[in-house]
Design an enzyme around this catalytic site. Structure first.
Site, PDB file in Angstrom:
ATOM      1  N   GLY A  12       0.834  -1.199   0.000  1.00 19.37           N
ATOM      2  CA  GLY A  12       0.000   0.000   0.000  1.00 19.37           C
ATOM      3  C   GLY A  12       0.864   1.241   0.000  1.00 19.37           C
ATOM      4  N   CYS A  13       0.327   2.311   0.520  1.00 20.09           N
ATOM      5  CA  CYS A  13       1.037   3.590   0.580  1.00 20.09           C
ATOM      6  C   CYS A  13       2.393   3.411   1.260  1.00 20.09           C
ATOM      7  CB  CYS A  13       0.189   4.615   1.335  1.00 20.09           C
ATOM      8  SG  CYS A  13       1.045   6.170   1.631  1.00 20.09           S
ATOM      9  N   PHE A  14       3.453   3.796   0.574  1.00 19.85           N
ATOM     10  CA  PHE A  14       4.782   3.517   1.107  1.00 19.85           C
ATOM     11  C   PHE A  14       5.155   4.331   2.332  1.00 19.85           C
ATOM     12  CE2 PHE A  14       6.642   5.771  -2.956  1.00 19.85           C
ATOM     13  CZ  PHE A  14       6.167   7.007  -2.552  1.00 19.85           C
TER      14      PHE A  14
END
Length: 159
Positions: A12-14
């Site tokens: 997902g969002c890093f």
């Protein structure tokens, strides 16, 4: 000095994934960026179009005498939903796919075994869709993305 190993995960969002792994004892360096796509040197804006094929990833350097690859995989599995294809929470698109990019044949074996065991465990009602691919070129993300949450005094990007 101990030999350092490398691991690369997309979950997902890093921003949140980096913050999670950055605080694990034995992880000596983290960087956010892009892997698994077709375009050389993609920008964040290009990756967000869902047309480059890259995943947002966190590239880790770790000391295997302090934290094992198995332990890093456990943390990876525990901290995202590996059953949602190209999505984590509100974030949708192939750049948010659940992905393990292995750097050695041993990492591949460990990751595949770990995924099989997770599927067999019954923990998730849906099958695990995490892709396991050979690590290719890591494109470091723009500097403003590095340690993004730490710079803002946040511990997660969940609202």
């Amino acid at each position: 000095m101990a030999w350092m190993a490398q691991a690369t995960f997309g979950a997902g969002c890093f921003w949140g994934v980096e913050e999670l792994f950055r605080n694990i004892e034995g992880v000596t360096a983290t960087a956010v960026g892009y892997m698994g796509g077709q375009k050389e040197n993609p920008t964040y804006q290009e990756v967000c179009t869902d047309e480059t094929g890259h995943a947002e990833v966190v590239d880790l350097e770790f000391d295997p005498t302090q934290v094992s690859y198995d332990q890093l995989l456990d943390i990876f599995w525990e901290n995202h939903n590996p059953t949602t294809l190209n999505r984590q929470g509100p974030d949708m698109g192939s750049q948010y796919r659940s992905a393990i990019f292995y750097h050695t044949p041993e990492q591949r074996e460990i990751a595949e075994k770990s995924k099989r065991e997770l599927n067999a465990s019954g923990r998730w009602k849906d099958p695990v869709v995490t892709v396991i691919e050979e690590a290719k070129t890591f494109y470091r993300g723009e500097e403003y993305h590095q340690r993004y949450l730490q710079k803002r005094g946040q511990s997660s990007c969940q609202i």
